[in-house]
Design a protein around this motif. Structure first.
Motif, short mmCIF file in Angstrom:
data_model
loop_
_atom_site.label_atom_id
_atom_site.label_comp_id
_atom_site.label_asym_id
_atom_site.label_seq_id
_atom_site.Cartn_x
_atom_site.Cartn_y
_atom_site.Cartn_z
N LYS A 1 -15.67 3.12 1.69
CA LYS A 1 -15.54 2.67 3.09
C LYS A 1 -14.58 3.56 3.88
CE LYS A 1 -16.62 -2.26 2.65
NZ LYS A 1 -17.99 -2.20 2.92
N VAL A 2 -13.51 4.00 3.23
CA VAL A 2 -12.57 4.92 3.89
C VAL A 2 -13.30 6.22 4.22
CG1 VAL A 2 -10.52 6.36 3.55
CG2 VAL A 2 -10.46 3.93 2.95
N TYR B 1 0.84 -1.19 0.00
CA TYR B 1 0.00 0.00 0.00
C TYR B 1 0.88 1.24 0.00
CZ TYR B 1 -4.00 -2.93 1.06
OH TYR B 1 -4.98 -3.87 0.99
N SER C 1 -7.19 1.89 4.79
CA SER C 1 -6.66 1.42 3.50
C SER C 1 -7.78 1.06 2.54
CB SER C 1 -5.79 0.19 3.72
OG SER C 1 -4.72 0.48 4.58
N TYR C 2 -7.46 1.17 1.26
CA TYR C 2 -8.36 0.68 0.23
C TYR C 2 -7.53 0.06 -0.88
CZ TYR C 2 -7.27 4.89 -2.51
OH TYR C 2 -6.62 5.88 -3.20
N ASP C 3 -8.14 -0.90 -1.56
CA ASP C 3 -7.52 -1.54 -2.72
C ASP C 3 -8.06 -0.90 -3.99
OD1 ASP C 3 -6.14 -3.35 -1.15
OD2 ASP C 3 -7.65 -4.93 -1.35
N GLY D 1 -2.94 -0.44 -3.56
CA GLY D 1 -3.88 0.54 -3.03
C GLY D 1 -3.15 1.55 -2.18
N PHE E 1 -14.78 2.45 -4.71
CA PHE E 1 -13.74 1.68 -4.01
C PHE E 1 -13.08 2.46 -2.87
CE2 PHE E 1 -11.60 3.40 -7.79
CZ PHE E 1 -10.46 3.99 -7.26
N LYS E 2 -13.33 3.77 -2.76
CA LYS E 2 -12.83 4.56 -1.63
C LYS E 2 -13.92 4.84 -0.60
CE LYS E 2 -9.36 7.14 -4.31
NZ LYS E 2 -8.92 8.51 -4.70
#
Length: 165
Positions: free
Chosen positions: A150-151, A6, A82-84, A100, A147-148
């Motif tokens: 949740k952050v 990451y 973190s994100y993937d 990510g 994809f971001k």
């Protein structure tokens, strides 16, 4: 080359005196992480240079992306979020070295005048945003690429006490 780690980053939630949050519209619509017009808004963020402390990186990134220097510290996220990247984006971004980002987030109060905000030529850097606005904190997760999300939800939960005046 397989992405393996990451990328260390910071994110900045810049709040005005009314508790609204700065969001910028990504300048490059062709950037791999801009998937449609509904999800091109985000808070300032960026990489941490080698040997740089996260808070210093946050102030630098904010200055480089918005021109803003007039801030006061409110809070720091206790953990890294973190994100993937989706698989097809991973290969195009950062030459495939990272899968990510892991981010340390900071909540800062904007203490200057709006005329200080300069997204078109911030600190002599290439502009990352072509528009900006103040937004209600609860709307942030729906503005960011999925994809971001949740952050952004975590950041909003952690910093929710700073929403509103």
């Amino acid at each position: 080359m397989e992405a393996f780690a990451y990328r260390p980053c910071v994110g900045i939630m810049l709040l005005n005196s009314e508790g609204l949050v700065f969001v910028g519209r990504r300048k490059s619509r062709r950037s791999p992480d801009v998937i449609d017009a509904e999800h091109e808004w985000q808070m300032p963020q960026g990489g941490i240079d080698e040997g740089e402390a996260p808070y210093r990186a946050a102030l630098r990134e904010l200055r480089e992306e918005t021109g803003v220097r007039s801030v006061s510290f409110l809070a720091e996220s206790p953990d890294w979020l973190s994100y993937d990247l989706p698989g097809d984006i991973t290969k195009k971004t950062w030459k495939g070295r990272f899968r990510g980002q892991t981010q340390k987030w900071f909540a800062l109060r904007f203490t200057g005048q709006e005329s200080e905000i300069n997204i078109l030529s911030p600190e002599g850097h290439k502009p990352e945003f072509d528009a900006w606005r103040w937004e209600r904190m609860e709307r942030l997760p729906e503005l960011i690429v999925p994809f971001k999300r949740k952050v952004y939800e975590s950041v909003c939960t952690r910093f929710s006490s700073y929403a509103g005046a």
